[in-house]
Design a protein around this motif. Sequence first.
Motif, PDB file in Angstrom:
ATOM      1  N   TYR A 662     -10.793  -0.764 -20.576  1.00 35.32           N
ATOM      2  CA  TYR A 662     -10.815  -2.218 -20.383  1.00 35.32           C
ATOM      3  C   TYR A 662      -9.446  -2.825 -20.693  1.00 35.32           C
ATOM      4  O   TYR A 662      -8.946  -3.680 -19.950  1.00 35.32           O
ATOM      5  N   ALA A 663      -8.838  -2.378 -21.797  1.00 35.48           N
ATOM      6  CA  ALA A 663      -7.523  -2.906 -22.172  1.00 35.48           C
ATOM      7  C   ALA A 663      -6.476  -2.564 -21.118  1.00 35.48           C
ATOM      8  O   ALA A 663      -5.678  -3.429 -20.716  1.00 35.48           O
ATOM      9  N   PHE A 664      -6.466  -1.321 -20.642  1.00 36.97           N
ATOM     10  CA  PHE A 664      -5.486  -0.935 -19.634  1.00 36.97           C
ATOM     11  C   PHE A 664      -5.788  -1.594 -18.288  1.00 36.97           C
ATOM     12  O   PHE A 664      -4.848  -1.910 -17.538  1.00 36.97           O
ATOM     13  N   ALA A 665      -7.061  -1.820 -17.976  1.00 39.98           N
ATOM     14  CA  ALA A 665      -7.398  -2.512 -16.728  1.00 39.98           C
ATOM     15  C   ALA A 665      -6.907  -3.955 -16.775  1.00 39.98           C
ATOM     16  O   ALA A 665      -6.397  -4.480 -15.776  1.00 39.98           O
ATOM     17  N   SER A 666      -7.061  -4.604 -17.938  1.00 37.76           N
ATOM     18  CA  SER A 666      -6.561  -5.974 -18.095  1.00 37.76           C
ATOM     19  C   SER A 666      -5.048  -6.014 -17.949  1.00 37.76           C
ATOM     20  O   SER A 666      -4.498  -6.891 -17.273  1.00 37.76           O
ATOM     21  N   LEU A 667      -4.378  -5.035 -18.570  1.00 35.86           N
ATOM     22  CA  LEU A 667      -2.921  -4.958 -18.443  1.00 35.86           C
ATOM     23  C   LEU A 667      -2.524  -4.646 -17.005  1.00 35.86           C
ATOM     24  O   LEU A 667      -1.548  -5.207 -16.482  1.00 35.86           O
ATOM     25  N   GLY A 668      -3.271  -3.759 -16.352  1.00 40.63           N
ATOM     26  CA  GLY A 668      -2.985  -3.422 -14.967  1.00 40.63           C
ATOM     27  C   GLY A 668      -3.132  -4.607 -14.042  1.00 40.63           C
ATOM     28  O   GLY A 668      -2.329  -4.790 -13.104  1.00 40.63           O
ATOM     29  N   MET A 669      -4.132  -5.468 -14.290  1.00 39.27           N
ATOM     30  CA  MET A 669      -4.287  -6.671 -13.472  1.00 39.27           C
ATOM     31  C   MET A 669      -3.106  -7.614 -13.654  1.00 39.27           C
ATOM     32  O   MET A 669      -2.659  -8.259 -12.700  1.00 39.27           O
ATOM     33  N   ALA A 670      -2.605  -7.682 -14.891  1.00 41.19           N
ATOM     34  CA  ALA A 670      -1.452  -8.556 -15.146  1.00 41.19           C
ATOM     35  C   ALA A 670      -0.184  -8.014 -14.492  1.00 41.19           C
ATOM     36  O   ALA A 670       0.650  -8.780 -14.003  1.00 41.19           O
ATOM     37  N   LEU A 671      -0.038  -6.680 -14.448  1.00 36.50           N
ATOM     38  CA  LEU A 671       1.181  -6.085 -13.908  1.00 36.50           C
ATOM     39  C   LEU A 671       1.125  -5.854 -12.395  1.00 36.50           C
ATOM     40  O   LEU A 671       2.115  -6.068 -11.685  1.00 36.50           O
ATOM     41  N   PHE A 672      -0.049  -5.416 -11.900  1.00 41.36           N
ATOM     42  CA  PHE A 672      -0.134  -4.946 -10.515  1.00 41.36           C
ATOM     43  C   PHE A 672      -1.159  -5.695  -9.679  1.00 41.36           C
ATOM     44  O   PHE A 672      -1.439  -5.273  -8.549  1.00 41.36           O
ATOM     45  N   GLY A 673      -1.737  -6.773 -10.206  1.00 41.18           N
ATOM     46  CA  GLY A 673      -2.745  -7.517  -9.463  1.00 41.18           C
ATOM     47  C   GLY A 673      -2.202  -8.054  -8.157  1.00 41.18           C
ATOM     48  O   GLY A 673      -1.155  -8.720  -8.120  1.00 41.18           O
ATOM     49  N   GLY A 674      -2.887  -7.790  -7.039  1.00 40.43           N
ATOM     50  CA  GLY A 674      -2.500  -8.297  -5.722  1.00 40.43           C
ATOM     51  C   GLY A 674      -1.439  -7.493  -5.007  1.00 40.43           C
ATOM     52  O   GLY A 674      -1.098  -7.799  -3.856  1.00 40.43           O
ATOM     53  N   LEU A 675      -0.902  -6.442  -5.649  1.00 35.29           N
ATOM     54  CA  LEU A 675       0.180  -5.677  -5.021  1.00 35.29           C
ATOM     55  C   LEU A 675      -0.346  -4.635  -4.030  1.00 35.29           C
ATOM     56  O   LEU A 675       0.389  -4.240  -3.117  1.00 35.29           O
ATOM     57  N   ILE A 676      -1.563  -4.170  -4.212  1.00 40.21           N
ATOM     58  CA  ILE A 676      -2.163  -3.296  -3.204  1.00 40.21           C
ATOM     59  C   ILE A 676      -2.819  -4.198  -2.167  1.00 40.21           C
ATOM     60  O   ILE A 676      -3.910  -4.742  -2.379  1.00 40.21           O
ATOM     61  N   THR A 677      -2.139  -4.404  -1.062  1.00 37.48           N
ATOM     62  CA  THR A 677      -2.581  -5.352  -0.046  1.00 37.48           C
ATOM     63  C   THR A 677      -2.383  -4.764   1.347  1.00 37.48           C
ATOM     64  O   THR A 677      -1.514  -3.921   1.562  1.00 37.48           O
ATOM     65  N   ARG A 678      -3.210  -5.226   2.280  1.00 41.28           N
ATOM     66  CA  ARG A 678      -3.109  -4.832   3.685  1.00 41.28           C
ATOM     67  C   ARG A 678      -2.845  -6.058   4.549  1.00 41.28           C
ATOM     68  O   ARG A 678      -3.023  -6.024   5.771  1.00 41.28           O
ATOM     69  N   ASP A 679      -2.434  -7.132   3.901  1.00 39.87           N
ATOM     70  CA  ASP A 679      -2.162  -8.407   4.578  1.00 39.87           C
ATOM     71  C   ASP A 679      -0.923  -8.270   5.465  1.00 39.87           C
ATOM     72  O   ASP A 679       0.186  -8.054   4.955  1.00 39.87           O
ATOM     73  N   PRO A 680      -1.059  -8.400   6.792  1.00 40.39           N
ATOM     74  CA  PRO A 680       0.116  -8.248   7.674  1.00 40.39           C
ATOM     75  C   PRO A 680       1.156  -9.334   7.471  1.00 40.39           C
ATOM     76  O   PRO A 680       2.309  -9.175   7.888  1.00 40.39           O
TER      77      PRO A 680
END
Length: 847
Positions: A662-680
Amino acid sequence: LDVYFFLFLSCHDEIYCKQQGIMVKTLSSEEAQLLPKANQSSSTPYSSFDELPDDLIHRQRALKEEGVGQAAFLIRDAVIGHQDAPYEGYYDPYNNEGDKIRNAISVVCGRLVVQCRGFVVFVGWILFSLSFFEPPHWCRDMSHLQIIMNLDLDEGADGVNDNGYGDCEYLLRARGTTADGEENQQYYPNSNAMLLTVFQTQIIELACLVVICIYLLVRFADDGFVPRLFFFPGQKRWRHTLQIWVLVSLLAGNLSGGTKFNPLLRMLILGTFLRSFQRELWTFLKMIPQMILVLSILAVIVVFYAWFGVVIFYDTPEGKESFPSLIEGIWTLWICVTTANYPDVMMPSYNTNRVTAIFWISFMVISYFYCMNLVLSVSLNKYDESIAERSKSRELLSKKLLTEAFTLLDHGNTKSITRESVMRVMLILNQDIPEIKCLSHDEKHILFAFLDKDGSGEICLDEFLDFGSILLLKLSKTSDYATFVETYLPSIYRSGKYQVLCQVVQSKYFDDAIDFILVMNAIIIAIQDYQLLAGGDYEINAHFNDGNIDTIWEVFETAFTAIYVVEASLKIMVNGWKKYAESPRNMFDLTITILALLATFYVYYPNTFNNSRLIQFVVMVRVLRLGRLIFTIDAFQLFGAVSLDIIPAAIPIFLVLLFFEYAFASLGMALFGGLITRDPANQISFELLLARDFVDNAYWANNFNDMFSGMNVLFNLIVVNNWTECEIGFEYVTGKKHLVRIFFFCFHLIGVIGISNVVTSFIINAFFQQLKTIEQRKGWEEQIDGEAVINGSRAVFDASEVTGTETGVEGTKYYATIQPKHADVELDERAALRSLFTRTQSGDSEK
């Protein structure tokens, strides 16, 4: 409410009851004003102080004996097995005669603290869960993205969407043709779990924080509103300090809107209320120093081999791909240690020169087979030491506290305490200490008889030291196991035909017949689903959906359901509900039977739902009972029983793993949230397409765009396989290779090498402990000095006289079982029962 009202009044030690000839002292003006107000309250049915119940009068008498209240609390701590602070670290409502109102509040709030703890933990879990359903912080304001700028948005005064979700409403639900040409796909892959608006999240969080604040205020009242006691040095100080700091931080973030780090704070506030989690976390932290020593050896080996690899593979395909520099070589070999890239990483050099196998095989033998198992060995050894230390510390603490309690009750230094003193302590345990189960009148006298092993009527110190053990006893009358027929239809119960029915239902042949029916049930389902199971075309019979029992398969399914209903009904009728419910297998069978029965009525009773596939699915679950056929084999039966006992004890250690994820997922959302995208319309999506391993494996859902997705990524890392294919995607979209590697390396180091080894150590340790316990439970029937018959982990005894002491309970047989307070340390239940039922001579007790 009446209970708390009476506890409040009973703490006024100068007010005497007039019942049973007890004189009433003249009341002061303040006390005289208090009583009419209390008596006029609609919450109590008592019109005068004369009508107070006997329990309250007895409580007044009990507290007149010096040391009874304090002794009761010391006994409580001995049973629980821990102390956040010594007795002087708590407010003493029994020895502060100058402040009776505060005493009363302390007693009442002390009960509330215990009784409301479960609800506060539940509130903590609600806080913990908010992060899974709230709009992720990274997408609440993404007005710089082209997809947002292209929308005709209804914006609030601050420029942020006023739909309650921020820009998350559009980003997480946007679909279309992706940057790699796939149609109707999510642009920002997520779990579609955004159920709450930002405002709803803040309101729920604020309500939970208010509940926790009130609970802490009640704890403060329990400590007599004395800050020195509330922050008493030790566990009380750090726990209360951390709780207050986290609450203030959460409240500040909630009210100011700065909630980016609230997920981590929510996890912390929950962790402060989970004692078993804290215990396992502390165990893990104590292992770290020795783990670091082994990992330091591993680090030296990795650096040496990386250095060697850079040299020997210089200017070769292997060198250019895996060892272009020392840092890259270290990273390559670290992946090799995790087995995620072996043997792929060695193939370029191995195809060219077989001698290079010496390099790779020697590295794997030293690093993976030796060092990794050395880490596990250290972890297992430290965990064994921790379990032994826990057991010993609890034993020493119990002896120390019970000795202190005995000293308080031994007023004349006679080396013994009277029956009356013990009964007074039990009364206070009943009324003031909800952690200890409430004892009936008969149970008090039976438990005293267990203490009085020599039948002298007084308790010496050696006997008193068993107080903690006897409070773990669960007593139940044998008459409680009487069946409905036996109780209300005795003539039928005594009839020959009914006794024959009982013998049939309780026989092995009855279970064998049900097992045979289960096998037939499985065979018929397999025949019905043969085409589907064989991988062929499967066409559903139209009659399955007409709501009528008009196919042979529906007839069989209904017949099987009826048989299972009859089986459960017969077992409950013959064995009685209490005995039937004590078996987990019976409760599983009953649950599936009820589900199948409800599904049958729901499908075939006239209504708009007519899909009888529902019944088939429930009946297929019923076939899981076939697993019991496997456990008829002694070895499998033993392993199955051990596994069932391990599961509850394993929860705290898995909580440690959950909290780290949970702690690493929260940190991961802060660092990498929205970066895995397929938006052209987002350039990052084209950068991601360059990560061919990530794209070729279609790892789009492995991201930190929301909490559920982040937890899944980290669980995949726990499993280890293919974690590099996921990691490489984040390297490309961030452009910060070293940041991504540090994140994934730290999680692997802590989660996989650290906590996973602790989990493995726990399971190994628990397995052998439970194996020994199960063997003890299967022991022979044993008679103890004519006192009791022990069979397995339960004793049957005549309650009229126990260990030579008359109890006053006539003509009643009881069952006695031990209910351990601690699941992490196994208790030899049979030996404990044997000890409690063994008489001693008066001289032996004194020794």
